[in-house]
Scaffold this motif. Structure first.
Motif: not given
Length: 330
Positions: A16-22, A270-277, A1-8
């Motif tokens: 990649t970065h995982d993400l949480h959004v409310a 409110a947004i939190k990038v899981e790894d703090g990136g 499964m592809e991640k929500p933020i992709l770094v090319y």
């Protein structure tokens, strides 16, 4: 499964970065989400607008004749530009204190030209360069106004911090006993909240309802009137508020937190990038605004460097890009 933020890197995915959004309205209803919308999160500097509420409600801002720009600076993670440093020193002069009263520590400012000038003059970094010096000067202003000890203003047991805790409990609707506390980078308490309750806070900052409405209106209006004080040149919060011209209030937090309030709609994001990136935070924020139908072609072009953030090498060649890859869920 592809991640929500992709770094090319070039045409190839490197990271990649995982993400949480409310996305929440000012009554607390969750409208949209991605990942875990109730993830326990330290919003870090995103809470600064709420930490400024007692400055207004105690009468300290009125007593010391705060300008809108100075009130906006109280909510800032500023770049340490001359305009920011001069404003902090003016606040300290108004309240009868010297720079040494600031307990925020210091660091190299984002405004590298200011740092280079300091080196050329043979001077040392001082607390006024800290991106939190506006917040700290206003905590001191409240303590001075209330005739409280200024030496311990950053400690959790101090009345300054207890008032802030009460404000966060009321606005974000989290009981104080459920708010976990730690220490922020500048030494003051930092509050852990479910992400959707952070979004609720920004919905109420954008379009206040319930308690603290007068102070929230004053703080919001100061931030959108003077976004240059909240961040500075080439900063996401400043550029976002500028282009939306009063329709958005925005405040980033360390470890890749980004919060946005939609003024007309009374909606908080409110947004939190899981790894703090932190490189992924603005990319996620612009994508959320696009999916909410708030980004027209002019805004898209103006903010394209944040929406698809470029990756540069040491030669300043653009060799990659950071792209969003998610769809909000109802």
């Amino acid at each position: 499964m592809e991640k929500p933020i992709l770094v090319y890197r070039g045409e190839h995915i490197e990271s990649t970065h995982d993400l949480h959004v409310a996305v929440v309205n000012n009554e607390g209803k969750l409208l949209y989400s991605y990942g875990n919308p109730s993830r326990l999160t330290f919003p870090r500097s995103s809470m600064k607008p709420f930490q400024a509420v007692p400055l207004v409600e105690t009468g300290a801002a009125e007593r010391f004749n705060y300008t809108d720009a100075e009130l906006s600076l109280s909510c800032a993670s500023h770049s340490g530009e001359k305009i920011h440093r001069d404003s902090v020193l003016k606040i300290l002069a108004k309240i009868g204190l010297e720079e040494e009263a600031l307990q925020c520590g210091t660091h190299i400012p984002r405004d590298h030209e200011s740092y280079k000038q300091l080196i050329r003059e043979g001077k040392e970094l001082t607390p006024v360069f800290s991106n939190c010096s506006g917040k700290h000067s206003s905590m001191l202003a409240t303590a001075v106004h209330m005739k409280e000890d200024i030496g311990g203003y950053r400690e959790i047991h101090h009345p300054v911090q207890q008032r802030i805790l009460d404000v966060i409990e009321d606005i974000c609707e989290v009981p104080k006993n459920d708010i976990k506390l730690s220490v922020d980078g500048c030494g003051v308490p930092v509050h852990q909240l479910p992400l959707n309750h952070v979004a609720l806070g920004f919905a109420r900052l954008a379009k206040p309802v319930g308690g603290h409405t007068s102070a929230l209106y004053i703080i919001r209006n100061a931030m959108v009137k003077h976004p240059e004080m909240v961040g500075g040149k080439n900063r996401f919060d400043t550029d976002l508020m500028n282009i939306f011209n009063g329709r958005i209030v925005s405040k980033a937090g360390a470890e890749a937190v980004q919060c946005v309030g939609l003024v007309e709609e009374g909606i908080g994001i409110a947004i939190k990038v899981e790894d703090g990136g932190e490189r992924a935070a603005s990319v996620a924020a612009i994508e959320v605004l696009k999916q909410l139908g708030l980004v027209n072609e002019q805004i898209n072009q103006t903010l394209k460097g944040y929406a698809h953030a470029p990756v540069f090498n040491a030669r300043n060649d653009r060799i990659g890009v950071i792209k969003p890859n998610f769809i909000l869920e109802k």
